[in-house]
Design a protein around this motif. Sequence first.
Motif, short mmCIF file in Angstrom:
data_model
loop_
_atom_site.label_atom_id
_atom_site.label_comp_id
_atom_site.label_asym_id
_atom_site.label_seq_id
_atom_site.Cartn_x
_atom_site.Cartn_y
_atom_site.Cartn_z
N ILE A 128 -16.37 -3.49 -8.98
CA ILE A 128 -17.31 -4.47 -8.29
C ILE A 128 -17.55 -3.90 -6.69
O ILE A 128 -17.23 -3.66 -6.03
CB ILE A 128 -16.49 -5.48 -8.12
N PRO A 129 -19.35 -3.44 -6.69
CA PRO A 129 -19.95 -2.91 -5.52
C PRO A 129 -20.09 -3.88 -4.52
O PRO A 129 -19.51 -4.90 -4.42
CB PRO A 129 -21.73 -3.23 -6.10
N GLY A 130 -19.25 -3.25 -3.49
CA GLY A 130 -19.36 -3.83 -2.46
C GLY A 130 -17.55 -4.20 -1.76
O GLY A 130 -16.60 -5.09 -1.03
N LYS A 131 -17.05 -4.45 -3.04
CA LYS A 131 -15.67 -5.20 -2.82
C LYS A 131 -14.63 -3.93 -1.73
O LYS A 131 -14.43 -2.45 -2.17
CB LYS A 131 -15.07 -5.56 -4.74
N PRO A 132 -14.26 -4.17 -1.36
CA PRO A 132 -12.90 -3.31 -0.78
C PRO A 132 -11.68 -2.54 -1.09
O PRO A 132 -11.25 -2.99 -2.02
CB PRO A 132 -12.74 -3.82 0.40
N ARG A 133 -11.81 -1.41 -1.39
CA ARG A 133 -10.80 -0.56 -1.77
C ARG A 133 -9.77 -0.74 -1.18
O ARG A 133 -9.35 -0.30 0.05
CB ARG A 133 -11.49 0.81 -1.83
N VAL A 134 -8.93 -1.65 -2.36
CA VAL A 134 -7.67 -2.08 -1.94
C VAL A 134 -6.81 -2.51 -3.13
O VAL A 134 -6.69 -2.41 -3.91
CB VAL A 134 -7.32 -3.42 -1.19
N PHE A 135 -5.78 -1.08 -3.16
CA PHE A 135 -4.58 -1.68 -4.00
C PHE A 135 -4.23 -2.71 -4.19
O PHE A 135 -3.05 -3.13 -3.57
CB PHE A 135 -3.84 -0.28 -4.62
N MET A 136 -3.92 -3.18 -5.18
CA MET A 136 -3.94 -5.03 -5.18
C MET A 136 -2.96 -5.34 -5.83
O MET A 136 -1.57 -6.19 -5.13
CB MET A 136 -5.07 -6.24 -5.58
N PRO A 137 -1.97 -4.75 -7.32
CA PRO A 137 -0.95 -5.79 -7.57
C PRO A 137 -0.30 -4.18 -6.69
O PRO A 137 0.40 -3.17 -6.33
CB PRO A 137 -0.64 -5.22 -8.90
N TYR A 138 0.88 -5.63 -6.68
CA TYR A 138 2.82 -4.50 -6.35
C TYR A 138 2.88 -4.55 -7.16
O TYR A 138 3.50 -4.85 -7.95
CB TYR A 138 3.48 -5.44 -5.63
N ILE A 139 3.44 -3.16 -7.61
CA ILE A 139 3.92 -2.31 -7.93
C ILE A 139 5.46 -1.25 -7.75
O ILE A 139 6.13 -0.83 -8.35
CB ILE A 139 3.07 -0.71 -8.71
N ALA A 173 0.68 -1.18 0.34
CA ALA A 173 0.25 -0.21 0.18
C ALA A 173 0.79 1.45 0.04
O ALA A 173 0.48 2.25 -0.41
CB ALA A 173 -1.10 0.11 1.36
N GLU A 174 1.61 1.53 0.97
CA GLU A 174 3.24 2.52 1.10
C GLU A 174 3.16 2.87 -0.28
O GLU A 174 3.46 3.65 -1.19
CB GLU A 174 3.91 1.91 1.85
N VAL A 175 4.26 1.26 -1.56
CA VAL A 175 4.75 1.65 -2.55
C VAL A 175 3.90 2.46 -3.67
O VAL A 175 3.73 3.10 -4.26
CB VAL A 175 4.56 0.41 -3.04
N ALA A 176 2.00 1.99 -3.46
CA ALA A 176 1.26 1.85 -4.46
C ALA A 176 0.61 4.11 -4.17
O ALA A 176 0.73 4.80 -5.03
CB ALA A 176 -0.03 1.22 -4.28
N ASP A 177 1.04 4.55 -2.93
CA ASP A 177 0.55 5.19 -2.28
C ASP A 177 1.56 6.59 -2.49
O ASP A 177 0.96 7.56 -2.79
CB ASP A 177 0.56 5.65 -0.83
N ARG A 178 2.77 6.41 -2.86
CA ARG A 178 4.23 6.75 -3.21
C ARG A 178 3.97 7.65 -5.10
O ARG A 178 4.24 8.26 -5.41
CB ARG A 178 5.10 6.54 -2.68
N THR A 179 3.26 6.93 -5.86
CA THR A 179 2.24 6.91 -6.77
C THR A 179 1.12 7.85 -7.58
O THR A 179 0.21 7.33 -6.26
CB THR A 179 2.87 5.77 -8.34
N LEU A 180 1.04 7.55 -8.53
CA LEU A 180 -0.49 8.45 -9.08
C LEU A 180 -1.42 7.00 -9.48
O LEU A 180 -2.81 7.45 -9.48
CB LEU A 180 -0.72 8.56 -11.04
N PHE A 181 -0.91 6.09 -9.17
CA PHE A 181 -2.64 4.74 -9.09
C PHE A 181 -3.65 5.34 -8.78
O PHE A 181 -4.30 4.60 -8.84
CB PHE A 181 -1.07 3.01 -9.04
#
Length: 553
Positions: A509-520, A489-497
């Motif tokens: 997907i309605p109701g799906k938790p908002r989590v950035f899933m891939p490792y970038i 999450a920290e890596v993703a948050d440092r980017t524009l993704f």
Amino acid sequence: MAASVLEQAGASETGIDACDVVVVGAGFGGLYALHKLRENGLSVRGLEAAPDVGGTWYWNRYPGARCDVPSLFYSYSWSPELRREWRWTNRYASQDEILRYAQFAADRLDLRRLIQFDTRVVSATFDERSERWIVETDRGGRLTARFVIMATGGLSVPNTPDIPGVADFKGEIFHTARWPQEPVNFEGKRVGIIGTGSSAIQAIPMIAQSAKQLVVFQRTPNFSVPARNRPLTDEDHRSFDEGLEAYLASLEQSDFGRVPPTAFAAEVPPRDVQWARYEKLWQEGGSGGFLKAFPNILVHPGVNEVCADFVRQKIRETVKDPKTAAALSPKGYPFGVKRLCVDTDYFDTYNRANVELVNLREEPIERIAAAGVDTAKRSFDLDALVFATGFDAVTGALLAVDIRGRDGATLKDAWSEGPQTYLGLTVAGFPNLFTITGPGSPSVIGNVITNCEYHVDWITECVTHMRRHGLATIEPDEEAQVAWGRHVAEVADRTLFPKANSWYLGVNIPGKPRVFMPYIGEGYRTTCKEIVADNYRGFTFGVSADRERAAAE
């Protein structure tokens, strides 16, 4: 003493099979897992819902379906024999050619006899007394195995939005992710297509060529760059072979779409320098060059916006109607932070007299009626309707199976607030369960085939290590898993993704938790190797009963 799950399942009965490893899925990751583990002396069984191998490339047969990774790279890298015996025809391979390649690999490696087709896994339960998994299928079959590998793919469960009235529609309905095996004839028909993501951007130009009328219902416009597809030459093949080792070595640190550590300190190039670079890449075609055009394109808003402006300018130059061009121009999110689309004549298609774009931001769909689609402003009579609405990505196929670990805990409950893994490979509380390209790994970022290969190699090395040392189970420590999720999450948050509502975050997907899933982040493979070298740091192993008895003696 209460009977174990295995005993309740009737392990002593002839109807239950036992093996070392069950591999769920026969796409490229599953096929390689079957081959690699068999070569290392394990008994393996494959289970596949489709009638044949190929994974997502079996199901995605829609008009214009192609891979967005160059075909020479979208191939198994581990086998010189397969590379010599297969020759790709085009820069970007079509679905049918990719499927033939998967079939060729399965036949060449003699894998079909290991796979039970037309079989969907409905549950997998870990039996703590025997330390084995019980896998049940929709055909009533049961298998037991020490290890279960979920090679179910990140893009395999279709997403069909819940629009009122779908059951009332009298025409034909299709989904790009579940296209019929036989070609669909749209000649002379009025066709509506909902969605303008990657699948739609490939399908729309092809459907428009035969349909009497094509109505495109768009909610969010997407950035797309030209493929410039062409036949491959002898020189293309020779150049690839010469650079293969360097390319494979580069994967230790980098792949297109992942953010290099140098990105945050990189200088901002002058606008004219950026513009010239983008023009060159536009003429060359393909997405990889754009995503690596400048080190900070995915982290610096100013650099990114220049690229976004460039693509919007290309759309305005291509699409003749200014209103349509404006509606097709992405706004409100950065370039490249959704899966960057690669197209052939997509924007040109809107210049055809038989194609109309409906901007759902201005007139949302209210319902699907018997005769077509009703928006807030108009009604469209249609003979056929195509859903190009993508997938329940990354976690959809995993959560479609009732997976139960220690103490009967379900994966669905464990991931109720978003997926949690260690390295995208394992899950705390679910011993001997491996996920190929799971959440928390590079997964769908970059070249999925090489990502699958790396995971299979890692899993095989791990299982071999366990056999050598008499270890019965492996699972991550809860603390290590939480720390890895925080790092992803920290890596993703440092980017524009995270600034785009993309399926990387599950927002489709309605109701799906908002989590950035891939490792970038870069260096994923290096991190995995360091963890192994440090005696599998962050993992807990269980000792086999035989080893415990030997130690007691």
